[in-house]
Write an enzyme that holds these catalytic residues in place. Structure first.
Site, PDB file in Angstrom:
ATOM      1  N   ASP A  21       0.831  -1.208   0.000  1.00  0.00           N
ATOM      2  CA  ASP A  21       0.000   0.000   0.000  1.00  0.00           C
ATOM      3  C   ASP A  21       0.864   1.256   0.000  1.00  0.00           C
ATOM      4  O   ASP A  21       1.961   1.259   0.565  1.00  0.00           O
ATOM      5  CB  ASP A  21      -0.897  -0.025   1.252  1.00  0.00           C
ATOM      6  CG  ASP A  21      -2.086   0.908   1.116  1.00  0.00           C
ATOM      7  OD1 ASP A  21      -2.344   1.398  -0.011  1.00  0.00           O
ATOM      8  OD2 ASP A  21      -2.768   1.149   2.128  1.00  0.00           O
ATOM      9  N   GLY A  22       0.344   2.309  -0.624  1.00  0.00           N
ATOM     10  CA  GLY A  22       0.998   3.617  -0.524  1.00  0.00           C
ATOM     11  C   GLY A  22       1.593   4.156  -1.820  1.00  0.00           C
ATOM     12  O   GLY A  22       2.214   5.219  -1.801  1.00  0.00           O
ATOM     13  N   ASN A  23       1.376   3.455  -2.941  1.00  0.00           N
ATOM     14  CA  ASN A  23       1.936   3.951  -4.210  1.00  0.00           C
ATOM     15  C   ASN A  23       1.399   5.339  -4.557  1.00  0.00           C
ATOM     16  O   ASN A  23       2.149   6.225  -4.960  1.00  0.00           O
ATOM     17  CB  ASN A  23       1.563   3.015  -5.367  1.00  0.00           C
ATOM     18  CG  ASN A  23       2.219   1.660  -5.258  1.00  0.00           C
ATOM     19  OD1 ASN A  23       3.129   1.481  -4.470  1.00  0.00           O
ATOM     20  ND2 ASN A  23       1.747   0.703  -6.050  1.00  0.00           N
ATOM     21  N   ARG A  25      -0.020   7.691  -2.641  1.00  0.00           N
ATOM     22  CA  ARG A  25       0.409   8.772  -1.737  1.00  0.00           C
ATOM     23  C   ARG A  25       1.876   9.122  -1.955  1.00  0.00           C
ATOM     24  O   ARG A  25       2.273  10.281  -1.902  1.00  0.00           O
ATOM     25  CB  ARG A  25       0.150   8.369  -0.274  1.00  0.00           C
ATOM     26  CG  ARG A  25      -1.307   8.566   0.131  1.00  0.00           C
ATOM     27  CD  ARG A  25      -1.618   7.879   1.422  1.00  0.00           C
ATOM     28  NE  ARG A  25      -1.661   6.431   1.258  1.00  0.00           N
ATOM     29  CZ  ARG A  25      -1.531   5.561   2.255  1.00  0.00           C
ATOM     30  NH1 ARG A  25      -1.312   5.993   3.477  1.00  0.00           N
ATOM     31  NH2 ARG A  25      -1.600   4.274   2.014  1.00  0.00           N
ATOM     32  N   TRP A  26       2.675   8.101  -2.211  1.00  0.00           N
ATOM     33  CA  TRP A  26       4.095   8.347  -2.484  1.00  0.00           C
ATOM     34  C   TRP A  26       4.231   9.253  -3.716  1.00  0.00           C
ATOM     35  O   TRP A  26       4.992  10.216  -3.702  1.00  0.00           O
ATOM     36  CB  TRP A  26       4.799   7.003  -2.727  1.00  0.00           C
ATOM     37  CG  TRP A  26       6.248   7.130  -3.091  1.00  0.00           C
ATOM     38  CD1 TRP A  26       7.309   7.224  -2.242  1.00  0.00           C
ATOM     39  CD2 TRP A  26       6.786   7.185  -4.425  1.00  0.00           C
ATOM     40  NE1 TRP A  26       8.473   7.335  -2.951  1.00  0.00           N
ATOM     41  CE2 TRP A  26       8.193   7.306  -4.292  1.00  0.00           C
ATOM     42  CE3 TRP A  26       6.227   7.138  -5.699  1.00  0.00           C
ATOM     43  CZ2 TRP A  26       9.037   7.393  -5.389  1.00  0.00           C
ATOM     44  CZ3 TRP A  26       7.075   7.220  -6.793  1.00  0.00           C
ATOM     45  CH2 TRP A  26       8.460   7.350  -6.638  1.00  0.00           C
ATOM     46  N   HIS A  38       2.681   3.560  -9.087  1.00  0.00           N
ATOM     47  CA  HIS A  38       2.533   2.127  -9.362  1.00  0.00           C
ATOM     48  C   HIS A  38       3.766   1.574 -10.089  1.00  0.00           C
ATOM     49  O   HIS A  38       4.209   0.459  -9.814  1.00  0.00           O
ATOM     50  CB  HIS A  38       1.262   1.881 -10.194  1.00  0.00           C
ATOM     51  CG  HIS A  38       0.004   2.231  -9.455  1.00  0.00           C
ATOM     52  ND1 HIS A  38      -0.197   1.876  -8.143  1.00  0.00           N
ATOM     53  CD2 HIS A  38      -1.114   2.916  -9.834  1.00  0.00           C
ATOM     54  CE1 HIS A  38      -1.388   2.324  -7.750  1.00  0.00           C
ATOM     55  NE2 HIS A  38      -1.953   2.958  -8.750  1.00  0.00           N
ATOM     56  N   ARG A  72     -11.892   2.119  -8.805  1.00  0.00           N
ATOM     57  CA  ARG A  72     -10.995   3.264  -9.022  1.00  0.00           C
ATOM     58  C   ARG A  72     -11.291   3.910 -10.384  1.00  0.00           C
ATOM     59  O   ARG A  72     -11.905   3.280 -11.240  1.00  0.00           O
ATOM     60  CB  ARG A  72      -9.535   2.804  -8.981  1.00  0.00           C
ATOM     61  CG  ARG A  72      -9.146   2.373  -7.593  1.00  0.00           C
ATOM     62  CD  ARG A  72      -7.671   2.104  -7.461  1.00  0.00           C
ATOM     63  NE  ARG A  72      -7.380   1.842  -6.067  1.00  0.00           N
ATOM     64  CZ  ARG A  72      -6.218   2.000  -5.482  1.00  0.00           C
ATOM     65  NH1 ARG A  72      -5.176   2.398  -6.180  1.00  0.00           N
ATOM     66  NH2 ARG A  72      -6.060   1.744  -4.200  1.00  0.00           N
ATOM     67  N   LEU A 132      11.056 -20.420  -4.922  1.00  0.00           N
ATOM     68  CA  LEU A 132      10.032 -19.571  -4.298  1.00  0.00           C
ATOM     69  C   LEU A 132       8.751 -19.701  -5.106  1.00  0.00           C
ATOM     70  O   LEU A 132       8.794 -19.709  -6.343  1.00  0.00           O
ATOM     71  CB  LEU A 132      10.493 -18.102  -4.320  1.00  0.00           C
ATOM     72  CG  LEU A 132       9.435 -17.075  -3.886  1.00  0.00           C
ATOM     73  CD1 LEU A 132       9.286 -17.061  -2.355  1.00  0.00           C
ATOM     74  CD2 LEU A 132       9.788 -15.665  -4.364  1.00  0.00           C
ATOM     75  N   ARG A 185       2.068  -5.162   5.913  1.00  0.00           N
ATOM     76  CA  ARG A 185       1.327  -4.118   5.194  1.00  0.00           C
ATOM     77  C   ARG A 185       2.098  -2.814   5.278  1.00  0.00           C
ATOM     78  O   ARG A 185       2.416  -2.338   6.371  1.00  0.00           O
ATOM     79  CB  ARG A 185      -0.079  -3.922   5.757  1.00  0.00           C
ATOM     80  CG  ARG A 185      -0.835  -2.841   4.973  1.00  0.00           C
ATOM     81  CD  ARG A 185      -2.298  -2.744   5.318  1.00  0.00           C
ATOM     82  NE  ARG A 185      -2.944  -1.824   4.383  1.00  0.00           N
ATOM     83  CZ  ARG A 185      -4.181  -1.902   3.957  1.00  0.00           C
ATOM     84  NH1 ARG A 185      -4.962  -2.877   4.376  1.00  0.00           N
ATOM     85  NH2 ARG A 185      -4.675  -1.030   3.101  1.00  0.00           N
ATOM     86  N   ARG A 191      -5.085  -2.769   8.504  1.00  0.00           N
ATOM     87  CA  ARG A 191      -6.272  -3.585   8.257  1.00  0.00           C
ATOM     88  C   ARG A 191      -5.965  -4.626   7.193  1.00  0.00           C
ATOM     89  O   ARG A 191      -4.971  -4.525   6.480  1.00  0.00           O
ATOM     90  CB  ARG A 191      -7.456  -2.707   7.850  1.00  0.00           C
ATOM     91  CG  ARG A 191      -7.168  -1.764   6.706  1.00  0.00           C
ATOM     92  CD  ARG A 191      -8.394  -0.924   6.327  1.00  0.00           C
ATOM     93  NE  ARG A 191      -8.050   0.079   5.339  1.00  0.00           N
ATOM     94  CZ  ARG A 191      -7.988   1.388   5.565  1.00  0.00           C
ATOM     95  NH1 ARG A 191      -8.282   1.885   6.744  1.00  0.00           N
ATOM     96  NH2 ARG A 191      -7.645   2.219   4.588  1.00  0.00           N
TER      97      ARG A 191
HETATM   98  C1  FPP Z   1      -1.390   0.275  -3.559  1.00  0.00           C
HETATM   99  O1  FPP Z   1      -1.202   1.619  -3.707  1.00  0.00           O
HETATM  100  C2  FPP Z   1      -1.062  -0.575  -4.682  1.00  0.00           C
HETATM  101  C3  FPP Z   1      -1.956  -1.094  -5.596  1.00  0.00           C
HETATM  102  C4  FPP Z   1      -3.355  -0.784  -5.700  1.00  0.00           C
HETATM  103  C5  FPP Z   1      -1.600  -2.087  -6.589  1.00  0.00           C
HETATM  104  C6  FPP Z   1      -0.532  -1.884  -7.520  1.00  0.00           C
HETATM  105  C7  FPP Z   1       0.715  -2.532  -7.087  1.00  0.00           C
HETATM  106  C8  FPP Z   1       1.795  -2.496  -7.845  1.00  0.00           C
HETATM  107  C9  FPP Z   1       1.753  -1.816  -9.164  1.00  0.00           C
HETATM  108  C10 FPP Z   1       3.070  -3.057  -7.368  1.00  0.00           C
HETATM  109  C11 FPP Z   1       3.328  -4.501  -7.672  1.00  0.00           C
HETATM  110  C12 FPP Z   1       2.960  -5.058  -8.956  1.00  0.00           C
HETATM  111  C13 FPP Z   1       3.132  -6.356  -9.332  1.00  0.00           C
HETATM  112  C14 FPP Z   1       2.813  -6.770 -10.717  1.00  0.00           C
HETATM  113  C15 FPP Z   1       3.633  -7.401  -8.436  1.00  0.00           C
HETATM  114  P1  FPP Z   1      -2.435   2.590  -3.606  1.00  0.00           P
HETATM  115  O2  FPP Z   1      -2.762   3.038  -4.991  1.00  0.00           O
HETATM  116  O3  FPP Z   1      -3.564   1.951  -2.874  1.00  0.00           O
HETATM  117  O4  FPP Z   1      -1.800   3.743  -2.771  1.00  0.00           O
HETATM  118  P2  FPP Z   1      -2.528   4.824  -1.854  1.00  0.00           P
HETATM  119  O5  FPP Z   1      -3.118   4.083  -0.677  1.00  0.00           O
HETATM  120  O6  FPP Z   1      -1.405   5.696  -1.452  1.00  0.00           O
HETATM  121  O7  FPP Z   1      -3.546   5.503  -2.698  1.00  0.00           O
END
Ligand code: FPP
Length: 243
Positions: A21-23, A25-26, A38, A72, A132, A185, A191
């Site tokens: 989580d957090g892409n 916001r980052w 992402h 989304r 793995l 997480r 959660r």
């Molecule tokens: C959460 O950030 C991440 C996601 C919804 C999914 C996307 C994940 C990736 C692209 C990384 C890994 C990918 C693979 C193929 C293994 P968010 O958008 O919920 O962040 P936010 O909570 O800050 O809005």
């Protein structure tokens, strides 16, 4: 990553799940579009898969897209689907070289057909990986899976193992998946968000405020180290654990 010689490890056979989580916001904190977050998230995923392989973790399940993520904005969903496809195309060879078996868990009937065929190719290509088992959850909902498996049981009384097999089937898992040992997480929330509810019955939880694009191998190893210090009693008493 160089070809890994996997050494016997304390983590062998362990199942680790990660809610990445957090892409968004980052990215926002840097004035970047969410999709940039992402893309950075995929780079982190690659590093953590390598770290897990080196550490000898048996199974790693990454939560990439929940069934609720369809809500989304359409452009973000489209960008994610394209990113998943590109990542699978790019990473499959690396997985083969490192003995990583890659499978996708979740529903398949709502995925774009181009992604679906890439998934099938990646799964076939990596099927012999033994170091793995990397499971990526896409269009995944633990609650929906449990409901579907319960419906498939058709009122029969099942053992946990039998139910586990049905759960695997509804998620297109090649084999019933082991209980989760450690759930990580990132991103500060604490959660489960409909992830591995059945498998988490006795999981240890590790939450970090660090956003997924900034999560490092050191922090992942720190989470494994903390897991080692936890006393898992599975409902028993401390004396039983010690013996
Ligand atoms: C959460 O950030 C991440 C996601 C919804 C999914 C996307 C994940 C990736 C692209 C990384 C890994 C990918 C693979 C193929 C293994 P968010 O958008 O919920 O962040 P936010 O909570 O800050 O809005």
């Amino acid at each position: 990553m160089k070809r890994t010689t996997v050494v016997p490890s304390a983590y062998r056979g362990m199942h680790v799940g990660i809610i990445m989580d957090g892409n968004g916001r980052w990215a926002a904190s840097r004035g970047l579009p969410r999709t940039a977050g992402h893309r950075a998230g995929v780079r982190t995923a690659r590093k953590i898969v390598e770290a897990a392989t080196r550490a000898g973790v048996g199974t790693l399940t990454l939560y990439a897209f929940s069934a609720d993520n369809w809500s989304r904005p359409t452009p973000e969903v489209g960008a994610l689907m394209r990113l998943f496809r590109r990542s699978l195309l790019g990473e499959s060879k690396r997985c083969v070289d490192n003995g990583v078996r890659l499978t996708i868990v979740g529903r398949r009937d709502r995925l774009p057909s181009s992604l679906l065929s890439t998934i099938q190719e990646a799964e076939a290509m990596t099927a012999h990986g033994r170091n793995l088992h990397l499971r990526v959850a896409i269009d995944y909902s633990a609650r929906e899976s449990i409901l579907q498996a319960a419906s498939a049981a058709g009122g029969e009384t099942l053992t946990r193992e039998q139910f586990g097999r049905l759960l695997a089937q509804v998620n297109h898992d090649p084999f019933p998946i082991a209980d989760l040992d450690l759930l990580v997480r990132t991103g500060g929330e604490q959660r489960l968000s409909d992830f591995l509810l059945w498998e988490s019955a006795y999981a240890e939880f590790y939450f970090t405020p660090r956003m997924w694009p900034e999560f490092t191998e050191e922090q992942f190893l720190g989470a494994l180290g903390e897991f080692e210090l936890r006393e898992r009693r599975f409902g028993g008493v401390p004396e039983q654990v010690a013996s």
